[in-house]
Write a protein that holds these residues in place. Structure first.
Motif, PDB file in Angstrom:
ATOM      1  N   ILE A 458       0.770  -1.267   0.207  1.00 47.09           N
ATOM      2  CA  ILE A 458      -0.551  -0.166  -0.291  1.00 47.09           C
ATOM      3  C   ILE A 458       0.559   1.325   0.661  1.00 47.09           C
ATOM      4  O   ILE A 458       0.573   2.367  -0.833  1.00 47.09           O
ATOM      5  CB  ILE A 458      -0.755  -0.051   1.428  1.00 47.09           C
ATOM      6  N   GLU A 459       1.786   1.536   0.689  1.00 43.66           N
ATOM      7  CA  GLU A 459       2.624   2.448   0.502  1.00 43.66           C
ATOM      8  C   GLU A 459       3.757   2.521  -0.538  1.00 43.66           C
ATOM      9  O   GLU A 459       3.817   3.884  -1.455  1.00 43.66           O
ATOM     10  CB  GLU A 459       3.805   2.199   1.677  1.00 43.66           C
ATOM     11  N   LEU A 475      -6.356   6.485  -5.956  1.00 38.26           N
ATOM     12  CA  LEU A 475      -7.199   4.999  -5.939  1.00 38.26           C
ATOM     13  C   LEU A 475      -8.035   4.803  -5.097  1.00 38.26           C
ATOM     14  O   LEU A 475      -8.485   3.421  -5.230  1.00 38.26           O
ATOM     15  CB  LEU A 475      -5.923   4.448  -5.765  1.00 38.26           C
ATOM     16  N   ASP A 476      -7.735   5.539  -3.954  1.00 36.33           N
ATOM     17  CA  ASP A 476      -9.181   5.091  -2.750  1.00 36.33           C
ATOM     18  C   ASP A 476     -10.237   5.627  -3.589  1.00 36.33           C
ATOM     19  O   ASP A 476     -11.097   4.914  -3.159  1.00 36.33           O
ATOM     20  CB  ASP A 476      -8.929   5.930  -1.711  1.00 36.33           C
ATOM     21  N   SER A 484      -6.562  -0.637  -0.416  1.00 40.03           N
ATOM     22  CA  SER A 484      -5.444  -1.060   0.953  1.00 40.03           C
ATOM     23  C   SER A 484      -6.259  -3.062   0.697  1.00 40.03           C
ATOM     24  O   SER A 484      -5.294  -3.510   0.547  1.00 40.03           O
ATOM     25  CB  SER A 484      -5.343  -1.313   2.392  1.00 40.03           C
ATOM     26  N   THR A 485      -7.291  -3.221   0.824  1.00 39.98           N
ATOM     27  CA  THR A 485      -7.937  -4.354   1.148  1.00 39.98           C
ATOM     28  C   THR A 485      -7.589  -5.146  -0.374  1.00 39.98           C
ATOM     29  O   THR A 485      -7.708  -6.527  -0.497  1.00 39.98           O
ATOM     30  CB  THR A 485      -9.278  -4.481   1.164  1.00 39.98           C
ATOM     31  N   ILE A 487      -5.036  -4.744  -2.898  1.00 42.17           N
ATOM     32  CA  ILE A 487      -3.511  -4.823  -2.161  1.00 42.17           C
ATOM     33  C   ILE A 487      -3.415  -5.982  -1.719  1.00 42.17           C
ATOM     34  O   ILE A 487      -2.615  -7.335  -2.299  1.00 42.17           O
ATOM     35  CB  ILE A 487      -2.479  -4.251  -2.071  1.00 42.17           C
ATOM     36  N   ASN A 488      -4.003  -6.397   0.169  1.00 39.81           N
ATOM     37  CA  ASN A 488      -3.663  -7.335   0.147  1.00 39.81           C
ATOM     38  C   ASN A 488      -4.089  -8.684  -0.329  1.00 39.81           C
ATOM     39  O   ASN A 488      -3.721  -9.455   0.031  1.00 39.81           O
ATOM     40  CB  ASN A 488      -4.725  -6.978   1.531  1.00 39.81           C
ATOM     41  N   GLU A 489      -5.150  -8.395  -0.833  1.00 41.66           N
ATOM     42  CA  GLU A 489      -6.033  -9.902  -1.232  1.00 41.66           C
ATOM     43  C   GLU A 489      -5.255 -10.547  -2.833  1.00 41.66           C
ATOM     44  O   GLU A 489      -4.598 -11.409  -2.788  1.00 41.66           O
ATOM     45  CB  GLU A 489      -7.148  -9.367  -1.977  1.00 41.66           C
ATOM     46  N   LEU A 490      -4.479  -9.163  -3.865  1.00 46.89           N
ATOM     47  CA  LEU A 490      -3.480 -10.250  -4.178  1.00 46.89           C
ATOM     48  C   LEU A 490      -2.429  -9.769  -3.979  1.00 46.89           C
ATOM     49  O   LEU A 490      -2.074 -10.968  -4.732  1.00 46.89           O
ATOM     50  CB  LEU A 490      -3.573  -8.481  -5.121  1.00 46.89           C
ATOM     51  N   ASN A 491      -1.587  -9.855  -3.150  1.00 45.51           N
ATOM     52  CA  ASN A 491      -0.343  -9.647  -2.360  1.00 45.51           C
ATOM     53  C   ASN A 491      -0.497 -12.330  -1.687  1.00 45.51           C
ATOM     54  O   ASN A 491      -0.251 -12.480  -1.820  1.00 45.51           O
ATOM     55  CB  ASN A 491       0.009  -9.429  -1.039  1.00 45.51           C
TER      56      ASN A 491
END
Length: 496
Positions: A458-459, A475-476, A484-485, A487-491
């Motif tokens: 996210i940074e 992006l938000d 943020s959610t 990006i976390n899911e993608l990772n």
């Protein structure tokens, strides 16, 4: 660069041997002829470190050059250019001739401009260098001293060693000819073909050497090192070493050898030649050193034995028996991958990035990845060598990144390419939700960034290239404050 290809020939491994009573032929550079020197009273053995310098063997060179063309794709029409290092100017001429003959033998038409020698003896040197850099031809260049010119030819993708190098300084200069990236031809790495055991010698040397003089260095090595030193004081020190070595060598010569010395030095004694070198300015000095090339060659090979005044000419038949890849510590591909797995196992709990990749990879940052790459590179492990080793033992050409290699070696995960790993994760997140066309466009941008950097957090969205388009704030807005959610899911998908 990829792990070097190391050529093993029959003569290279066994040496070239003339038995007692064998006829010995020598090459006369002044007359450009091969002449008989009679029969030898003792056995003469020449090992690979002296190939192409003290002994010329057409079969050795021809077999290697044929294999480079037929099996490794060295070709004049390839936009990826080739630089071949020869032992002498005579050897360079031989290589050009053999390459042309072997291409014709394989049914290829050869443009005269495609393969060229570029050395200090070539009259149109600057024009050839300019064409080597900017034009298609010459695409294969053979040189002896080109490393001293500071040339910049980004399209050089193949380095071929047909001369032995014993100096780390010279080796690094030679390798440096190919280290420039070239996006025009998609160059990311370059290839090295070692035909005379250079890789083995360099593996035995420390990268950083003590300042203490190495008296065993040849005149050729010292002269070449002098030509690439820019600091005036260090040049003086190196020249003093050459002159001191010259004086020592001269004192060891017998009467006949002293006469040969005078013949090659133009009538000068060792002391007079030393004074001439000391009195020369920078440009004159380089010309003077080049002027006495035959003297340096003579002094380097002179050991008081028979037939030392000339280059031996060998008619022994040779054959390429094997080509190996040289990994760090001379390991075989399987052993190299096993040593990588052992390193990961031993350092899983001490190197943070390894632990993260094995336990919680979705939290990996760019900083973590950079530190990991530096640590692994210092230990001799990087994606280029790992990919090459994996290809050799599995026969699968998978261009994986260091993340995939760590997880495969440490956890047993299937190895997939960098592009496939990222494309699969993007496809999963695209099918998991309903997206509008603008959101899909931004997911494509995120995919492009992952292909370039391997990691996204996210940074990172407040850093280039995203910061130039509004960063996280924009992006938000696009993703309805769910960035943020997402990006976390993608990772999570990246490491699933």
């Amino acid at each position: 660069f990829e792990p070097p290809y190391v050529f093993k020939t029959k003569l290279g491994q066994e040496g070239i041997v003339w038995e007692k009573g064998d006829e010995v032929k020598v090459y006369d550079p002044e007359e450009n002829t091969i002449e008989s020197a009679g029969v030898t009273e003792d056995e003469i053995r020449v090992e690979i470190q002296s190939f192409n310098k003290k002994v010329i063997n057409d079969s050795f060179n021809r077999n290697i050059l044929n294999k480079l063309i037929a099996d490794y794709g060295i070709h004049p029409d390839d936009p990826k250019k080739t630089l071949i290092f020869a032992a002498t100017n005579i050897h360079a001429d031989m290589i050009v001739k053999i390459l042309q003959e072997e291409l014709v033998e394989l049914g290829e038409d050869v443009d005269e401009a495609a393969i060229k020698k570029i050395t200090g003896e070539v009259d149109n040197r600057d024009d050839l260098l300019n064409r080597f850099k900017n034009d298609q031809y010459p695409s294969i260049v053979v040189t002896v001293d080109l490393l001293t010119t500071g040339i910049d030819v980004p399209k050089i993708c193949n380095i071929v060693f047909l001369r032995r190098v014993n100096s780390r300084i010279l080796y690094d200069q030679m390798m440096g000819r190919a280290t420039r990236k070239c996006d025009e031809i998609g160059k990311e790495v370059f290839k090295v073909y070692d035909c005379v055991g250079v890789t083995e010698i360099m593996a035995q040397e420390q990268v950083m050497k003590p300042v203490a003089p190495v008296v065993s260095k040849s005149f050729e090595d010292l002269n070449e090192e002098l030509s690439i030193i820019e600091d005036e004081y260090l040049r003086e020190v190196k020249l003093d070493r050459i002159i001191a070595k010259l004086q020592r060598k001269n004192r060891s010569l017998n009467g006949d050898q002293q006469e040969k010395f005078k013949s090659l030095s133009g009538g000068l004694t060792a002391s007079e030649l030393g004074q001439k070198l000391k009195a020369s300015d920078t440009n004159e000095l380089m010309n003077t050193l080049a002027e006495y090339e035959h003297l340096w060659n003579y002094l380097d090979r002179e050991k008081g034995k028979a037939f030392t005044y000339a280059t031996l000419y060998s008619e022994h038949k040779d054959v390429v028996e094997d080509v190996e890849r040289a990994y760090d510590k001379n390991l075989k591909p399987k052993d190299y991958l096993e040593s990588f797995a052992d390193f990961l196992k031993q350092n899983k709990n001490t190197i943070a990035a390894i632990n993260i990749l094995c336990t919680k990879p979705s939290s990996l940052t760019r900083k973590d990845l950079k530190e990991l790459r530096l640590i692994l590179d210092e230990k001799g492990f990087n994606r280029v060598r790992l990919n090459a080793a994996y290809k050799e033992i599995s026969n699968q050409d998978i261009v994986a990144d260091i993340i995939a290699h760590v997880r495969t070696s440490a956890l047993g995960s299937p190895l997939i390419s960098h592009q496939e790993r990222i494309s699969q994760a993007i496809e999963k997140i695209k099918t998991a939700h309903q997206w509008n066309s603008i959101q899909l466009k931004w997911l494509d941008k995120i995919e492009m960034q992952l292909l370039a950097e391997s990691v996204i957090t996210i940074e990172d969205l407040n850093k280039p290239p995203f910061s130039m388009d509004g960063g996280l704030k924009r992006l938000d807005k696009v993703f309805k404050n769910e960035t943020s959610t997402i990006i976390n899911e993608l990772n999570e998908y990246l490491y699933a």
